[in-house]
Motif scaffolding. Structure first.
Motif, PDB file in Angstrom:
ATOM      1  N   ALA A   6       0.751  -1.042   0.206  1.00  0.00           N
ATOM      2  CA  ALA A   6       0.364   0.211  -0.097  1.00  0.00           C
ATOM      3  C   ALA A   6       0.917   1.361  -0.160  1.00  0.00           C
ATOM      4  CB  ALA A   6      -1.088  -0.122   1.298  1.00  0.00           C
ATOM      5  N   ALA A   8       2.342   1.763  -3.534  1.00  0.00           N
ATOM      6  CA  ALA A   8       1.362   2.321  -4.328  1.00  0.00           C
ATOM      7  C   ALA A   8       0.882   3.818  -4.119  1.00  0.00           C
ATOM      8  CB  ALA A   8       0.251   1.055  -4.223  1.00  0.00           C
ATOM      9  N   SER A   9       0.801   4.118  -2.980  1.00  0.00           N
ATOM     10  CA  SER A   9       0.931   5.537  -2.804  1.00  0.00           C
ATOM     11  C   SER A   9       2.236   6.313  -3.095  1.00  0.00           C
ATOM     12  CB  SER A   9       1.438   5.821  -0.997  1.00  0.00           C
ATOM     13  OG  SER A   9       1.050   6.806  -1.017  1.00  0.00           O
ATOM     14  N   ARG A  24       1.331   7.142  -6.848  1.00  0.00           N
ATOM     15  CA  ARG A  24       0.743   7.530  -7.536  1.00  0.00           C
ATOM     16  C   ARG A  24       1.151   9.045  -7.436  1.00  0.00           C
ATOM     17  NH1 ARG A  24      -2.682   4.244  -4.042  1.00  0.00           N
ATOM     18  NH2 ARG A  24      -3.010   6.064  -2.749  1.00  0.00           N
ATOM     19  N   ASN A  50      -4.429  -0.077 -13.785  1.00  0.00           N
ATOM     20  CA  ASN A  50      -4.032   0.947 -13.939  1.00  0.00           C
ATOM     21  C   ASN A  50      -3.884   1.814 -15.034  1.00  0.00           C
ATOM     22  OD1 ASN A  50      -2.636  -1.246 -12.341  1.00  0.00           O
ATOM     23  ND2 ASN A  50      -3.680   0.892 -11.160  1.00  0.00           N
ATOM     24  N   CYS A  63      -4.323  -1.747  -4.986  1.00  0.00           N
ATOM     25  CA  CYS A  63      -3.932  -0.158  -4.187  1.00  0.00           C
ATOM     26  C   CYS A  63      -3.486   0.480  -5.554  1.00  0.00           C
ATOM     27  CB  CYS A  63      -2.067  -0.809  -3.611  1.00  0.00           C
ATOM     28  SG  CYS A  63      -2.840  -2.119  -2.281  1.00  0.00           S
ATOM     29  N   TRP A  64      -2.927   0.495  -6.459  1.00  0.00           N
ATOM     30  CA  TRP A  64      -2.168   1.837  -7.069  1.00  0.00           C
ATOM     31  C   TRP A  64      -3.449   2.660  -7.846  1.00  0.00           C
ATOM     32  CZ3 TRP A  64       1.441   1.224 -11.463  1.00  0.00           C
ATOM     33  CH2 TRP A  64       2.134   2.491 -11.602  1.00  0.00           C
ATOM     34  N   GLN A  72      -6.555   2.544  -6.470  1.00  0.00           N
ATOM     35  CA  GLN A  72      -7.499   2.101  -5.157  1.00  0.00           C
ATOM     36  C   GLN A  72      -8.201   1.995  -5.479  1.00  0.00           C
ATOM     37  OE1 GLN A  72      -7.256   7.433  -5.567  1.00  0.00           O
ATOM     38  NE2 GLN A  72      -6.156   6.554  -2.811  1.00  0.00           N
ATOM     39  N   ARG A  73      -8.637   0.403  -5.447  1.00  0.00           N
ATOM     40  CA  ARG A  73      -9.477  -0.309  -5.999  1.00  0.00           C
ATOM     41  C   ARG A  73      -9.900  -1.271  -4.720  1.00  0.00           C
ATOM     42  NH1 ARG A  73     -11.134  -1.735 -11.236  1.00  0.00           N
ATOM     43  NH2 ARG A  73     -12.637  -3.079  -9.905  1.00  0.00           N
ATOM     44  N   PRO A  74     -10.574  -0.930  -3.446  1.00  0.00           N
ATOM     45  CA  PRO A  74     -11.160  -1.451  -2.618  1.00  0.00           C
ATOM     46  C   PRO A  74     -11.834  -3.012  -3.114  1.00  0.00           C
ATOM     47  CG  PRO A  74     -12.298  -0.126  -2.761  1.00  0.00           C
ATOM     48  CD  PRO A  74     -10.946   0.547  -3.944  1.00  0.00           C
ATOM     49  N   GLN A  90      -8.877  -5.388  -3.785  1.00  0.00           N
ATOM     50  CA  GLN A  90      -7.943  -5.281  -3.136  1.00  0.00           C
ATOM     51  C   GLN A  90      -8.327  -6.808  -1.918  1.00  0.00           C
ATOM     52  OE1 GLN A  90      -7.100  -1.766  -0.543  1.00  0.00           O
ATOM     53  NE2 GLN A  90      -7.163  -0.545  -2.491  1.00  0.00           N
TER      54      GLN A  90
END
Length: 352
Positions: free
Chosen positions: A33, A36-37, A40, A70, A170-171, A173-175, A178
Protein backbone atom coordinates in the motif's frame (compact mmCIF):
# COMPACT_ATOMS: atom_id res chain seq x y z
CA UNK A 1 -2.12 -41.97 -8.83
CA UNK A 2 1.64 -42.44 -8.31
CA UNK A 3 2.73 -43.26 -4.79
CA UNK A 4 6.07 -42.62 -3.12
CA UNK A 5 7.38 -43.30 0.40
CA UNK A 6 8.03 -39.55 0.70
CA UNK A 7 6.54 -36.88 -1.54
CA UNK A 8 8.92 -34.87 -3.65
CA UNK A 9 9.92 -31.44 -2.42
CA UNK A 10 8.15 -29.90 -5.42
CA UNK A 11 4.83 -31.42 -4.39
CA UNK A 12 5.27 -30.27 -0.81
CA UNK A 13 5.93 -26.75 -2.01
CA UNK A 14 2.93 -26.83 -4.36
CA UNK A 15 0.78 -27.71 -1.36
CA UNK A 16 2.29 -24.88 0.71
CA UNK A 17 0.95 -22.21 -1.65
CA UNK A 18 -2.35 -21.32 0.07
CA UNK A 19 -0.51 -20.52 3.30
CA UNK A 20 2.32 -18.78 1.47
CA UNK A 21 -0.16 -16.48 -0.27
CA UNK A 22 -2.00 -15.78 2.99
CA UNK A 23 1.26 -14.87 4.73
CA UNK A 24 2.42 -12.73 1.82
CA UNK A 25 -0.79 -10.70 1.73
CA UNK A 26 -0.83 -10.28 5.50
CA UNK A 27 2.83 -9.44 6.05
CA UNK A 28 3.47 -7.42 2.89
CA UNK A 29 0.11 -5.67 2.62
CA UNK A 30 1.14 -2.41 4.37
CA UNK A 31 4.34 -2.16 2.33
CA UNK A 32 2.46 -2.77 -0.91
CA UNK A 33 0.00 0.00 0.00
CA UNK A 34 2.86 2.40 0.79
CA UNK A 35 4.66 1.75 -2.51
CA UNK A 36 1.35 2.17 -4.36
CA UNK A 37 0.85 5.52 -2.65
CA UNK A 38 4.30 6.66 -3.80
CA UNK A 39 3.48 5.56 -7.35
CA UNK A 40 0.38 7.74 -7.28
CA UNK A 41 2.47 10.69 -6.07
CA UNK A 42 5.21 10.30 -8.66
CA UNK A 43 2.87 9.43 -11.54
CA UNK A 44 5.32 7.54 -13.78
CA UNK A 45 4.58 7.62 -17.49
CA UNK A 46 5.25 3.93 -17.96
CA UNK A 47 6.62 0.77 -16.34
CA UNK A 48 9.75 -1.12 -17.39
CA UNK A 49 10.23 -4.74 -16.35
CA UNK A 50 13.50 -6.60 -15.78
CA UNK A 51 13.32 -10.34 -15.04
CA UNK A 52 14.37 -13.81 -16.23
CA UNK A 53 12.75 -17.27 -16.30
CA UNK A 54 9.77 -17.75 -13.98
CA UNK A 55 10.22 -14.18 -12.76
CA UNK A 56 9.85 -12.99 -16.37
CA UNK A 57 6.58 -14.92 -16.60
CA UNK A 58 5.44 -13.10 -13.48
CA UNK A 59 6.45 -9.95 -15.34
CA UNK A 60 4.14 -10.90 -18.19
CA UNK A 61 1.34 -10.93 -15.63
CA UNK A 62 2.48 -7.47 -14.49
CA UNK A 63 2.10 -6.25 -18.05
CA UNK A 64 -1.52 -7.35 -18.22
CA UNK A 65 -2.67 -6.56 -14.67
CA UNK A 66 -1.17 -3.04 -14.65
CA UNK A 67 -2.46 -2.42 -18.16
CA UNK A 68 -5.97 -3.58 -17.30
CA UNK A 69 -6.30 -2.03 -13.85
CA UNK A 70 -4.05 1.04 -14.03
CA UNK A 71 -4.07 1.85 -17.73
CA UNK A 72 -0.26 1.81 -17.78
CA UNK A 73 2.07 0.59 -20.50
CA UNK A 74 4.58 -2.03 -19.31
CA UNK A 75 7.61 -2.68 -21.52
CA UNK A 76 10.28 -5.35 -21.04
CA UNK A 77 13.79 -4.07 -20.45
CA UNK A 78 16.54 -4.97 -22.89
CA UNK A 79 19.28 -5.45 -20.26
CA UNK A 80 22.13 -5.33 -22.78
CA UNK A 81 21.27 -1.73 -23.69
CA UNK A 82 22.20 -0.72 -20.16
CA UNK A 83 24.72 -3.39 -19.18
CA UNK A 84 26.58 -3.91 -22.47
CA UNK A 85 26.00 -0.85 -24.65
CA UNK A 86 25.87 1.51 -21.65
CA UNK A 87 23.12 3.50 -23.33
CA UNK A 88 21.85 6.47 -21.37
CA UNK A 89 18.14 5.74 -21.74
CA UNK A 90 15.67 8.58 -21.19
CA UNK A 91 13.73 6.91 -18.37
CA UNK A 92 13.49 9.65 -15.75
CA UNK A 93 9.69 9.49 -15.69
CA UNK A 94 9.40 5.68 -15.51
CA UNK A 95 9.28 3.07 -12.78
CA UNK A 96 11.55 0.06 -13.31
CA UNK A 97 10.48 -3.15 -11.58
CA UNK A 98 13.04 -5.94 -11.22
CA UNK A 99 11.86 -9.42 -10.24
CA UNK A 100 14.18 -12.13 -8.94
CA UNK A 101 13.13 -14.92 -6.57
CA UNK A 102 16.65 -15.35 -5.23
CA UNK A 103 17.47 -11.66 -5.40
CA UNK A 104 20.75 -12.57 -7.11
CA UNK A 105 19.89 -12.18 -10.82
CA UNK A 106 22.96 -10.23 -11.91
CA UNK A 107 21.62 -8.59 -15.05
CA UNK A 108 18.34 -7.64 -13.36
CA UNK A 109 20.31 -5.99 -10.55
CA UNK A 110 22.45 -4.12 -13.09
CA UNK A 111 19.31 -2.85 -14.84
CA UNK A 112 17.93 -1.56 -11.55
CA UNK A 113 21.25 0.06 -10.63
CA UNK A 114 21.65 1.78 -13.99
CA UNK A 115 17.99 2.84 -14.07
CA UNK A 116 18.25 4.39 -10.62
CA UNK A 117 21.36 6.32 -11.71
CA UNK A 118 19.36 7.60 -14.70
CA UNK A 119 16.63 8.95 -12.44
CA UNK A 120 13.98 6.22 -12.64
CA UNK A 121 12.01 4.99 -9.64
CA UNK A 122 13.10 1.40 -8.96
CA UNK A 123 11.25 -1.44 -7.24
CA UNK A 124 12.58 -4.93 -6.47
CA UNK A 125 10.30 -7.94 -5.99
CA UNK A 126 11.99 -10.93 -4.38
CA UNK A 127 11.57 -13.81 -1.96
CA UNK A 128 14.88 -13.04 -0.23
CA UNK A 129 14.96 -10.06 2.12
CA UNK A 130 18.75 -9.91 2.58
CA UNK A 131 19.62 -10.16 -1.10
CA UNK A 132 21.60 -7.86 -3.42
CA UNK A 133 18.50 -6.79 -5.37
CA UNK A 134 16.93 -5.35 -2.20
CA UNK A 135 20.06 -3.31 -1.54
CA UNK A 136 20.06 -2.00 -5.12
CA UNK A 137 16.47 -0.84 -5.57
CA UNK A 138 14.89 2.26 -4.07
CA UNK A 139 11.93 0.20 -2.83
CA UNK A 140 11.54 -3.53 -2.17
CA UNK A 141 8.48 -5.78 -2.11
CA UNK A 142 8.80 -9.25 -0.62
CA UNK A 143 7.02 -12.51 -1.15
CA UNK A 144 6.83 -14.53 2.03
CA UNK A 145 7.01 -17.99 0.48
CA UNK A 146 9.89 -19.07 2.73
CA UNK A 147 12.73 -21.12 1.28
CA UNK A 148 11.98 -22.88 -1.99
CA UNK A 149 14.19 -25.96 -2.32
CA UNK A 150 12.91 -27.60 -5.51
CA UNK A 151 14.62 -26.25 -8.61
CA UNK A 152 11.29 -25.68 -10.39
CA UNK A 153 9.69 -22.56 -8.93
CA UNK A 154 6.12 -22.93 -7.69
CA UNK A 155 5.21 -20.90 -4.62
CA UNK A 156 7.55 -18.04 -5.52
CA UNK A 157 5.62 -17.61 -8.79
CA UNK A 158 2.16 -17.54 -7.27
CA UNK A 159 3.14 -15.29 -4.36
CA UNK A 160 4.82 -12.92 -6.84
CA UNK A 161 1.57 -12.74 -8.81
CA UNK A 162 -0.33 -12.04 -5.58
CA UNK A 163 1.99 -9.12 -4.77
CA UNK A 164 1.76 -7.70 -8.30
CA UNK A 165 -2.03 -8.03 -8.27
CA UNK A 166 -2.29 -6.22 -4.94
CA UNK A 167 0.14 -3.53 -6.06
CA UNK A 168 -2.04 -2.80 -9.10
CA UNK A 169 -5.22 -2.84 -6.98
CA UNK A 170 -3.77 -0.48 -4.34
CA UNK A 171 -2.24 1.80 -7.00
CA UNK A 172 -5.68 2.13 -8.62
CA UNK A 173 -7.39 2.53 -5.22
CA UNK A 174 -9.73 -0.37 -5.95
CA UNK A 175 -10.87 -1.82 -2.59
CA UNK A 176 -13.07 -4.36 -4.40
CA UNK A 177 -9.99 -5.86 -6.05
CA UNK A 178 -7.93 -5.59 -2.88
CA UNK A 179 -10.49 -7.71 -1.02
CA UNK A 180 -11.06 -10.21 -3.84
CA UNK A 181 -7.48 -11.56 -3.78
CA UNK A 182 -8.15 -13.10 -0.36
CA UNK A 183 -10.37 -15.67 -2.11
CA UNK A 184 -7.33 -17.22 -3.80
CA UNK A 185 -6.08 -19.56 -1.03
CA UNK A 186 -9.49 -21.24 -0.70
CA UNK A 187 -9.72 -21.64 -4.48
CA UNK A 188 -6.31 -23.33 -4.53
CA UNK A 189 -7.36 -25.64 -1.71
CA UNK A 190 -10.39 -26.59 -3.81
CA UNK A 191 -8.01 -27.54 -6.63
CA UNK A 192 -6.18 -29.86 -4.24
CA UNK A 193 -9.39 -31.45 -2.97
CA UNK A 194 -11.35 -31.80 -6.20
CA UNK A 195 -8.97 -31.66 -9.16
CA UNK A 196 -5.59 -33.00 -8.04
CA UNK A 197 -6.63 -36.70 -8.02
CA UNK A 198 -8.00 -36.26 -11.55
CA UNK A 199 -4.78 -34.60 -12.72
CA UNK A 200 -2.69 -37.36 -11.15
CA UNK A 201 -4.56 -40.07 -13.03
CA UNK A 202 -5.29 -38.39 -16.37
CA UNK A 203 -1.78 -37.01 -16.84
CA UNK A 204 -0.54 -40.59 -17.31
CA UNK A 205 -2.11 -40.49 -20.79
CA UNK A 206 0.69 -38.10 -21.82
CA UNK A 207 3.65 -40.12 -20.54
CA UNK A 208 5.20 -40.33 -24.01
CA UNK A 209 4.30 -36.80 -25.09
CA UNK A 210 7.38 -34.90 -26.28
CA UNK A 211 5.71 -31.64 -27.31
CA UNK A 212 2.45 -29.77 -26.87
CA UNK A 213 0.89 -26.33 -27.25
CA UNK A 214 -0.29 -24.18 -24.32
CA UNK A 215 -2.78 -21.43 -25.14
CA UNK A 216 -4.30 -18.55 -23.19
CA UNK A 217 -5.17 -14.88 -23.56
CA UNK A 218 -4.91 -11.78 -21.43
CA UNK A 219 -3.82 -12.18 -17.82
CA UNK A 220 -3.57 -15.96 -18.21
CA UNK A 221 -0.95 -15.74 -20.95
CA UNK A 222 1.63 -15.39 -18.17
CA UNK A 223 0.56 -18.70 -16.67
CA UNK A 224 0.52 -20.38 -20.09
CA UNK A 225 4.19 -19.46 -20.37
CA UNK A 226 4.85 -20.62 -16.81
CA UNK A 227 3.14 -23.99 -17.34
CA UNK A 228 5.18 -24.40 -20.50
CA UNK A 229 8.33 -23.72 -18.48
CA UNK A 230 7.35 -26.27 -15.81
CA UNK A 231 6.79 -28.90 -18.52
CA UNK A 232 10.22 -28.14 -19.97
CA UNK A 233 12.00 -28.24 -16.63
CA UNK A 234 10.26 -31.22 -15.02
CA UNK A 235 9.15 -33.35 -17.97
CA UNK A 236 11.90 -32.61 -20.52
CA UNK A 237 9.42 -31.88 -23.30
CA UNK A 238 9.22 -28.95 -25.72
CA UNK A 239 5.91 -27.13 -25.23
CA UNK A 240 4.99 -24.06 -27.22
CA UNK A 241 3.11 -21.48 -25.15
CA UNK A 242 1.22 -18.95 -27.25
CA UNK A 243 -1.19 -16.12 -26.90
CA UNK A 244 -4.28 -17.72 -28.43
CA UNK A 245 -4.65 -14.74 -30.76
CA UNK A 246 -1.09 -15.06 -32.05
CA UNK A 247 -1.58 -18.80 -32.45
CA UNK A 248 -4.42 -18.19 -34.89
CA UNK A 249 -2.17 -15.96 -37.01
CA UNK A 250 -0.04 -18.81 -38.31
CA UNK A 251 1.18 -21.46 -35.83
CA UNK A 252 -2.15 -23.31 -35.92
CA UNK A 253 -1.30 -24.34 -39.48
CA UNK A 254 1.28 -26.77 -38.05
CA UNK A 255 -1.21 -28.50 -35.74
CA UNK A 256 -1.40 -32.23 -36.52
CA UNK A 257 -4.38 -34.50 -35.70
CA UNK A 258 -4.00 -35.89 -32.20
CA UNK A 259 -1.45 -33.32 -31.09
CA UNK A 260 -2.02 -32.22 -27.47
CA UNK A 261 -3.23 -28.64 -26.98
CA UNK A 262 -3.67 -27.27 -23.47
CA UNK A 263 -6.18 -24.43 -23.20
CA UNK A 264 -6.45 -22.13 -20.18
CA UNK A 265 -9.98 -20.83 -20.57
CA UNK A 266 -11.55 -19.51 -17.35
CA UNK A 267 -14.62 -17.33 -17.34
CA UNK A 268 -13.81 -13.70 -17.98
CA UNK A 269 -13.26 -11.22 -20.81
CA UNK A 270 -11.12 -13.57 -22.91
CA UNK A 271 -13.42 -16.61 -22.73
CA UNK A 272 -15.25 -15.87 -25.98
CA UNK A 273 -12.06 -15.76 -28.02
CA UNK A 274 -10.77 -18.91 -26.29
CA UNK A 275 -13.93 -20.75 -27.30
CA UNK A 276 -13.32 -19.71 -30.90
CA UNK A 277 -9.78 -21.08 -30.73
CA UNK A 278 -11.08 -24.30 -29.16
CA UNK A 279 -13.43 -24.76 -32.11
CA UNK A 280 -10.56 -24.22 -34.55
CA UNK A 281 -8.39 -26.76 -32.72
CA UNK A 282 -11.26 -29.27 -32.69
CA UNK A 283 -11.79 -28.84 -36.43
CA UNK A 284 -8.15 -29.78 -36.94
CA UNK A 285 -8.56 -32.78 -34.60
CA UNK A 286 -6.15 -31.53 -31.96
CA UNK A 287 -6.48 -33.24 -28.58
CA UNK A 288 -7.53 -30.64 -26.05
CA UNK A 289 -6.71 -30.54 -22.34
CA UNK A 290 -8.87 -27.71 -21.01
CA UNK A 291 -8.49 -25.99 -17.65
CA UNK A 292 -11.67 -24.01 -17.06
CA UNK A 293 -14.57 -23.23 -14.76
CA UNK A 294 -16.86 -22.88 -17.79
CA UNK A 295 -18.97 -25.87 -18.88
CA UNK A 296 -18.98 -24.91 -22.58
CA UNK A 297 -15.19 -24.70 -22.66
CA UNK A 298 -14.88 -28.06 -20.92
CA UNK A 299 -17.38 -29.75 -23.24
CA UNK A 300 -14.97 -29.90 -26.19
CA UNK A 301 -12.04 -31.26 -24.18
CA UNK A 302 -10.59 -34.75 -24.55
CA UNK A 303 -9.35 -34.24 -20.99
CA UNK A 304 -11.45 -31.66 -19.11
CA UNK A 305 -9.91 -30.17 -15.95
CA UNK A 306 -12.74 -28.48 -14.08
CA UNK A 307 -11.53 -25.60 -11.94
CA UNK A 308 -13.34 -24.07 -8.97
CA UNK A 309 -15.42 -21.02 -9.82
CA UNK A 310 -13.11 -18.16 -10.80
CA UNK A 311 -15.64 -15.80 -12.35
CA UNK A 312 -14.35 -12.54 -13.80
CA UNK A 313 -11.33 -12.35 -11.48
CA UNK A 314 -7.95 -10.95 -12.45
CA UNK A 315 -6.38 -13.50 -10.10
CA UNK A 316 -7.41 -16.62 -12.03
CA UNK A 317 -3.81 -17.10 -13.33
CA UNK A 318 -2.68 -17.85 -9.78
CA UNK A 319 -5.14 -20.71 -9.34
CA UNK A 320 -4.60 -22.07 -12.84
CA UNK A 321 -0.84 -22.00 -12.28
CA UNK A 322 -1.25 -24.40 -9.37
CA UNK A 323 -3.27 -26.80 -11.53
CA UNK A 324 -0.57 -26.58 -14.21
CA UNK A 325 2.17 -27.23 -11.66
CA UNK A 326 0.35 -30.36 -10.53
CA UNK A 327 0.02 -31.52 -14.13
CA UNK A 328 3.76 -31.05 -14.72
CA UNK A 329 4.63 -32.74 -11.43
CA UNK A 330 2.53 -35.87 -11.99
CA UNK A 331 3.55 -36.12 -15.62
CA UNK A 332 7.21 -36.06 -14.56
CA UNK A 333 6.52 -38.88 -12.10
CA UNK A 334 4.77 -40.91 -14.82
CA UNK A 335 7.84 -40.36 -17.01
CA UNK A 336 9.99 -41.69 -14.15
CA UNK A 337 11.78 -38.36 -13.79
CA UNK A 338 12.74 -36.54 -10.61
CA UNK A 339 10.88 -33.21 -10.70
CA UNK A 340 13.02 -31.85 -7.86
CA UNK A 341 16.19 -32.01 -9.93
CA UNK A 342 15.62 -31.06 -13.58
CA UNK A 343 18.46 -32.14 -15.81
CA UNK A 344 21.30 -29.64 -15.99
CA UNK A 345 19.59 -26.90 -13.98
CA UNK A 346 20.45 -25.11 -10.75
CA UNK A 347 18.13 -23.23 -8.42
CA UNK A 348 19.89 -19.93 -9.08
CA UNK A 349 21.03 -19.07 -12.61
CA UNK A 350 23.27 -16.04 -13.13
CA UNK A 351 23.34 -14.25 -16.49
CA UNK A 352 25.21 -11.11 -17.43
Amino acid sequence: MPTHPEPHQMLREIHEQPQAIRETLEKEGPNIAEVASILRERRPAMVILAARGTSDNAGTYLRYIVGAVNGMVVAPAAPSLLTVYRSRMQIEDTVVIGISQSGKATDVIEVLEASRDLGAMTIALTNTADSPIVQTAEFALLTHAREEKAVAATKTYTTALAVLYQLAACWAQRPDLQESIYEVPAAIEAVFADLEPHIASRSERYTFMDTCTVLARGVNYATAKEIGLKLQECCLINPEPWSAADYMHGPIAALQPGSPVMLLAPQGPSLGSMLEVARAVKERQGEMIVFSDDDEALSDARVPMKLPYLGQSYWSPIVIAVAGQLFAYYLAVHKDLNPDKPRGLNKVTLTY
